[in-house]
Design an enzyme around this catalytic site. Structure first.
Site, PDB file in Angstrom:
ATOM      1  N   ARG A   1     -44.107 114.107 -21.795  1.00 58.86           N
ATOM      2  CA  ARG A   1     -42.852 114.797 -21.478  1.00 58.86           C
ATOM      3  C   ARG A   1     -41.698 113.807 -21.348  1.00 58.86           C
ATOM      4  NH1 ARG A   1     -43.117 119.060 -16.676  1.00 58.86           N
ATOM      5  NH2 ARG A   1     -43.891 120.471 -18.271  1.00 58.86           N
TER       6      ARG A   1
ATOM      7  N   VAL B   1     -39.426 124.421 -25.443  1.00 54.87           N
ATOM      8  CA  VAL B   1     -40.838 124.039 -25.448  1.00 54.87           C
ATOM      9  C   VAL B   1     -41.143 123.025 -24.347  1.00 54.87           C
ATOM     10  CG1 VAL B   1     -40.991 124.496 -27.912  1.00 54.87           C
ATOM     11  CG2 VAL B   1     -40.540 122.178 -27.154  1.00 54.87           C
ATOM     12  N   GLU B   2     -42.436 122.799 -24.105  1.00 58.91           N
ATOM     13  CA  GLU B   2     -42.938 121.916 -23.041  1.00 58.91           C
ATOM     14  C   GLU B   2     -42.381 122.307 -21.682  1.00 58.91           C
ATOM     15  OE1 GLU B   2     -42.788 117.727 -23.677  1.00 58.91           O
ATOM     16  OE2 GLU B   2     -43.914 117.819 -25.548  1.00 58.91           O
ATOM     17  N   GLY B   3     -42.296 123.602 -21.437  1.00 57.16           N
ATOM     18  CA  GLY B   3     -41.730 124.101 -20.189  1.00 57.16           C
ATOM     19  C   GLY B   3     -40.269 124.424 -20.397  1.00 57.16           C
TER      20      GLY B   3
END
Length: 803
Positions: A375, A497-499
């Protein structure tokens, strides 16, 4: 006077004894008693008042008495108030490390400590890879053709495998490159500046997925088998986490595995029967190895433990019976491979669990512990690439493009977004410098990784929008000349994306940070959970002392405009450090009051927690900006960029904290807190016009500053449409500028009539006011300008075939 002296002694005694709260309390009560006694003029009453006033601090100073009289009762009161944590939340809180975010939450950041971190630079091998294979790869990429063909060319895929681009995080002993986090980020950034499709293809195998999980948790046999194959691209990995029922709340997955016996490759083994539906899985259509997250159950007790084992991660080969894979999504028209994966009655042995059967049920912990690196690197790198590319493009375009016989960058309306673009690019790259440096020092900063993911992708949205505004009509016409169009298309991908950023801001950053990074809250919660009154007493009074300290610090720094804070830095940045010190204390105090007055409901008050996340995030981003300037040797030509970035951050912090106070339900606490945090009112302002003008002019006039801001951008050959041609036109325009200036002076002097550009050149040549060589130079520059401001056009047949 005697009361004042005694109160100061009580204060110092309390502080040096490590009991700041008791010191403050004793000082206040002694001062009050002294004033009372002095007012009556009776020494006996004065002594009696002092003794009576000192009784509570003395009693509270005896731990055994304090626990019995106060702490045990407080423990019972606080237990139902504190947020109740589920297993997944507890695992997430325990994952990763606390780093500079802990200093900010503490309200007293130690700047010398930050500046003392030696962040590792690229080594020679990493720099050689950037200068060699990465440059070669970028030269092979034609993003317009990739968009039309909807696929990377075969030659590009082969080159990625040959040069081990998919193995940047895999150690050399397994055939990978073993690169640092900084090298990983810079490689992805350079490729992103050329092709987002290629960058995502490289990024995913080097982010959270099979490679990362195998490195940290795989068995020796799994590492020896899979890591060399992943490094050389023999296996293409994907990681299947998100499903229709579980997006940001990935732990709510309905993908299931049942421990059972079955036949695998002709033999009966103890294994798992899996069923899942996943979507949005990048590289899924071409993946040969699927990393799968699912909830594992053992209803027959075949493993001898609990029935619900929990989230588990396993490696599933693509050709396993029951796996359906290959269909594609179309994420905003950017043609990187992304699609669904479905598994129906897929049977695999227990040995496919990453880390073996001993890791069954530990998947969520594995994911949370590994999330910080991916992240922190992948989407921030894409965001930095977009910002640097915009800076490079608009810095040239605003010089080359003219209106009213003036480069458009000279207009104040253009200066304003130009300044935002340049300064935000500096800030974003600074955040990468500090965050990747932390990773390379061995940290796993989970809260910081969420900050850079959410706030850098959001900054990308602003920067790209500004660049589109400056390019105007030419920014919306697709074709080989328009290199901003695919960047604009890709912006929502990074945001979601990715949260998704909304959830990351409102729940994760502050929700985790308030417990994980606070110096005392997690200790209090652990003590209550363990029903340990001794540990709770220690944490509670440490917390109360912390609140007293940041309250006094916030008030004093607010009244003195932070002038009393000793800080490092060059003269141009010291005030910025001081202001950040003040706002760190203010943030710590507001945060504690919000937690105290809202208790567990703060978890659901997402507007308030989102504003607190804003304050924490901008404190971190401003810290990163000052750290980069320091590490670069404090170059004077970057000072305006630093000032703009940090002043912008300070204003955002102020507005975030003011927003919390305006909306805090307990109005009495909010009003009192406002007097402490903002005793002189809201004094911070956004960066001024003069500062913004200097930043914009640096982008237009200082070629070195422009290069410093865009070090990761791939610059193609001059004959290539887009950035290559724009750079060539800029060089010709700058070289011809003295001649054009002379012509304008001649027009103003009346020696030649005003006329359109080429006609003016002809008249000046005919009048003998410029030489033939100067005439040719002017024409070459004007032709280059016309070429780069041209937009693409297609006939009807070509247009129908566009993708």
């Amino acid at each position: 006077m005697i009361a004042l002296v005694v109160s100061l002694l009580a204060l110092l005694a309390g502080i040096f004894a490590g009991r700041r709260l008791l010191g403050y309390l004793a000082a206040v009560v002694v001062l009050f008693a002294g004033c009372y006694g002095a007012g009556t003029g009776n020494p006996f009453l004065f002594a009696l008042a002092v003794l009576a006033a000192l009784a509570p601090p003395v009693l509270l100073g005896v731990p055994a008495l304090r626990r019995r009289l106060f702490s045990e009762r407080a423990m019972r009161i606080m237990e139902p108030i504190l947020p109740q944590l589920g297993d997944t939340e507890r695992v997430a809180l325990e994952a990763g490390t606390v780093w500079w975010d802990g200093e900010l939450f503490g309200g007293r950041p130690r700047w010398k400590r930050l500046l003392g971190y030696r962040l590792p630079p690229l080594d020679e091998r990493e720099q050689a890879f950037l200068d060699g294979p990465v440059e070669t790869l970028c030269a092979m990429l034609d993003d317009w053709q990739i968009a039309q063909q909807r696929e990377l060319p075969t030659a590009v895929w082969e080159y990625l495998k040959e040069q081990r681009f998919f193995g940047m995080i895999i150690p050399e002993e397994y055939g990978g490159l073993g690169f640092s986090a900084l090298a990983n980020s810079r490689v992805v950034t350079r490729i992103s500046s050329r092709s987002i499709t290629a960058a995502v293809t490289v990024m995913v195998p080097n982010s959270l997925g099979p490679g990362e999980l195998l490195l940290h948790y795989g068995t020796d046999e799994q590492k020896s088998h899979y890591l060399p194959r992943l490094a050389r691209g023999i296996e293409i990995p994907c990681f299947a986490l998100t499903g229709p029922e579980a997006g940001s709340d990935a732990a709510a997955t309905q993908s299931t595995g049942i421990v059972t016996r079955g036949v695998y490759q002709g033999r009966e083994v103890l294994g798992m029967r899996l069923n899942w539906q996943k979507r949005y899985i990048t590289l899924a259509p071409v993946a040969t190895l699927i990393g799968l997250a699912f909830r594992l159950r053992d209803p027959d007790g075949l493993l001898g433990g609990e029935e619900d084992l929990g989230i588990t991660c396993a490696l599933i080969p693509r050709d396993t019976p029951g796996v359906r894979i290959g269909r594609r999504h179309d994420p905003m028209g950017i043609p990187f491979h992304n699609g669904p994966i479905v598994g129906e009655d897929v049977f695999v042995p227990l040995e496919t669990i990453i880390g073996g059967v001993e890791r069954a049920g530990q998947g969520w912990r594995m994911l949370m512990e590994s999330l910080a690196a991916g992240r922190s690197i992948s989407l921030p790198a894409l965001s930095i690439a977009a910002a640097q590319l915009c800076t490079r493009v608009v810095g040239a375009y605003a010089t080359v493009r003219e209106q009213f016989d003036t480069p458009i960058g000279r207009f104040e309306g253009i200066e304003e977004p130009l300044a935002r673009i340049g300064a935000m690019t500096y800030l974003m790259t600074s955040a990468r410098h500090l965050t990747c440096g932390a990773l390379d020092l061995g940290e796993k900063p989970s809260v910081i990784s969420s900050i850079v993911k959410a706030y850098l992708t959001d900054a990308m949205r602003q920067v790209v929008a500004d660049a589109m505004d400056i390019r105007a009509g030419s920014a919306i016409q697709r074709g080989p000349h328009n290199i901003l169009s695919p960047v604009w298309q890709a912006v929502p991908i990074g945001i979601t994306v990715e949260g998704a950023n909304i959830l990351t801001r409102s729940m994760i950053i502050y929700g985790q940070g308030a417990i994980r990074c606070h110096p005392w809250v997690q200790q209090e919660m652990q003590a209550i959970a363990a029903r340990d009154p001794v540990a709770f007493d220690r944490a509670l009074f440490g917390h109360l002392g912390h609140v007293a300290t940041v309250a006094v610090r916030s008030l004093v720094l607010g009244l003195t405009r932070s002038l009393v804070v000793p800080v490092p830095g060059v003269p141009g940045t010291r005030r910025l450090y001081q202001y950040l010190s003040r706002f760190a204390a203010a943030f710590a105090l507001v945060s504690d009051v919000a937690m105290a007055t809202l208790g567990g409901s703060l978890k659901r008050r997402e507007k308030i927690s989102g504003r607190l996340a804003d304050a924490l995030a901008w404190l971190y981003l401003a810290s990163a900006t000052l750290k980069r300037h320091h590490d670069d040797g404090a170059p004077a030509e970057h000072l305006d960029l630093v000032r703009w970035s940090v002043q912008h951050a300070l204003y955002r912090i102020q507005e975030a904290l003011a927003g919390v106070l305006e909306n805090l339900p307990n109005r009495m606490a909010a009003v009192a807190l406002g007097w402490v945090v903002f005793p002189l009112g809201l004094r911070m302002r956004p960066p001024g016009d003069a500062l913004g003008g200097r930043v914009a002019r640096a982008l237009l006039e200082d070629r070195q500053v422009r290069r410093d801001l865009t070090t990761d951008v791939y610059v193609p050959a001059p004959d290539e449409p887009g950035l290559g041609a724009l750079e060539a036109a800029l060089d010709l325009t700058v070289a011809a500028l003295p001649i054009e200036t002379r012509l304008r002076d001649l027009v103003r002097a009346g020696r030649i009539d005003r006329a359109p550009s080429h006609e003016l050149d002809d008249a000046a040549l005919a009048a003998g006011l410029i030489t033939r060589a100067e005439y040719e130079q002017l024409n070459e520059a004007r032709d280059a300008r016309m070429s780069v401001i041209a937009v693409d056009e297609f006939d009807a047949d070509e247009y129908r075939q566009l993708r």
